[in-house]
Design an enzyme around this catalytic site. Structure first.
Site, PDB file in Angstrom:
ATOM      1  N   ASP A 116       0.840  -1.211   0.000  1.00 16.88           N
ATOM      2  CA  ASP A 116       0.000   0.000   0.000  1.00 16.88           C
ATOM      3  C   ASP A 116       0.874   1.260   0.000  1.00 16.88           C
ATOM      4  OD1 ASP A 116       0.879  -0.039   2.607  1.00 16.88           O
ATOM      5  OD2 ASP A 116      -1.098   0.204   3.525  1.00 16.88           O
ATOM      6  N   SER A 117       2.178   1.060   0.048  1.00 14.24           N
ATOM      7  CA  SER A 117       3.102   2.188  -0.140  1.00 14.24           C
ATOM      8  C   SER A 117       2.862   2.841  -1.506  1.00 14.24           C
ATOM      9  CB  SER A 117       4.561   1.733  -0.020  1.00 14.24           C
ATOM     10  OG  SER A 117       4.804   0.629  -0.865  1.00 14.24           O
ATOM     11  N   ASP A 160      -1.169  -6.359  -0.074  1.00 16.01           N
ATOM     12  CA  ASP A 160      -1.155  -5.614   1.188  1.00 16.01           C
ATOM     13  C   ASP A 160      -2.557  -5.045   1.449  1.00 16.01           C
ATOM     14  OD1 ASP A 160       0.117  -4.557   3.354  1.00 16.01           O
ATOM     15  OD2 ASP A 160       1.185  -2.987   2.264  1.00 16.01           O
ATOM     16  N   LYS A 191      -1.215  -9.433   3.263  1.00 15.23           N
ATOM     17  CA  LYS A 191      -0.410  -8.941   4.395  1.00 15.23           C
ATOM     18  C   LYS A 191      -1.287  -8.009   5.230  1.00 15.23           C
ATOM     19  CE  LYS A 191       3.063  -5.742   4.012  1.00 15.23           C
ATOM     20  NZ  LYS A 191       2.652  -4.652   4.919  1.00 15.23           N
ATOM     21  N   GLU A 247      -1.134  -5.405   8.823  1.00 15.19           N
ATOM     22  CA  GLU A 247      -0.298  -4.729   9.822  1.00 15.19           C
ATOM     23  C   GLU A 247      -0.894  -4.927  11.210  1.00 15.19           C
ATOM     24  OE1 GLU A 247       0.540  -0.594   9.045  1.00 15.19           O
ATOM     25  OE2 GLU A 247       1.144  -1.007   6.988  1.00 15.19           O
ATOM     26  N   GLU A 270       9.398  -3.984  10.458  1.00 15.32           N
ATOM     27  CA  GLU A 270       9.798  -2.685   9.898  1.00 15.32           C
ATOM     28  C   GLU A 270      10.436  -1.783  10.949  1.00 15.32           C
ATOM     29  OE1 GLU A 270       6.961  -0.785   7.329  1.00 15.32           O
ATOM     30  OE2 GLU A 270       8.114   1.078   7.258  1.00 15.32           O
TER      31      GLU A 270
END
Ligand code: KIV
Length: 257
Positions: free
Chosen positions: A41-42, A80, A109, A111, A175
């Protein structure tokens, strides 16, 4: 195709190579060298100039993920899940199921740590492979600083890693944490750790491809820049603009008679 089982087998054995991709061009190249390609999602910040990843929509991610997956033959492609698409296990499953169906990605993925254990367990039970993401969590933090310096934070991140591993995730992205914490986590969890700013002690590494190619503007210390594509692109754009102005382009080679 590389399976999640193969990724698991690489733990403490062969370093796992991962990069992000949002397009077919990058996916085709990354696929030759990477075990995992993450449609991160970056992309919100990297491609669309958003201020945070919180503004990324799931349908935008789906369009990019389809392009990546369609042009990937070997690597495991991970989707993501964007902010607020997995707030509870039912929403997470509904969205993940749709994502897997539309994009044919191999895994998703999420978070978070202890707080999302029930969501991970539910998805894994339903047959959706999950990659975790702990340490610095861009979707929910406003504090983009290295994690694991103070003892409480260290304990929490270690707890998060152990919980995710037990919940059935096949790998965890760590991270921006201090080196000795990444080392401790990697030693204590049974699944591979993939570091981004988390030292050489992780079982694998990931970077945002645009960052390492020199296409992004401001870079954290943990990024190794392998080139400066911004400069290269600017050079060619400048040359093109000059050619157009000087009427050197199109030449006889570029026209139809
Ligand atoms: O969105 C992303 O690209 C990521 C990586 C930085 C791990 O989550």
């Amino acid at each position: 195709m590389i399976s999640t089982k193969k990724i698991l087998k690489k733990k403490s054995n062969t370093p796992i190579v991962c990069l992000t991709a949002y397009s077919q061009n990058i996916a085709k190249i990354a696929d030759k060298y990477c075990d995992i390609i993450l449609v991160g999602d970056s992309l919100g910040m990297v491609l669309y100039g958003m201020r945070t990843t919180r503004d990324v929509k799931i349908d935008t991610m789906i369009v990019h993920a389809k392009a990546v997956k369609n042009f990937t033959k070997k690597s495991l492609v991970v989707f993501d899940m964007p902010y607020k698409t997995y707030e509870n296990k039912f929403l997470a499953y509904k969205n993940a199921k749709r994502v897997m169906k539309l994009t044919k990605c191999d895994a998703i993925k999420l978070e978070g740590g202890v707080k999302i254990v029930n969501i991970i367990k539910h998805l894994v039970k339903k047959g959706i492979p999950v990659m975790g993401h702990i340490g610095l969590l861009p979707q929910t933090t406003n504090n983009f600083k290295v994690k694991g310096i103070n003892l409480n934070q260290r304990k929490q991140i270690l707890k998060d890693a152990l919980a995710i591993s037990k919940a059935g995730a096949f790998a965890i992205v760590i991270e921006c944490v201090v080196e000795n914490l990444a080392k401790e986590i990697t030693k204590n969890v049974s699944i591979p750790t993939i570091g981004i700013g988390a030292s050489k002690y992780c079982d694998g590494q990931i970077l945002v491809t645009e960052d390492m190619l020199g296409l992004s503007n401001s870079l954290p210390k943990f990024v190794k820049q392998y080139g400066n594509l911004n400069k290269v692109i600017e050079k060619y754009v400048k040359k093109y603009a000059k050619d157009v102005k000087m009427k050197r382009f199109p030449s006889h080679k570029n026209i139809y008679k």
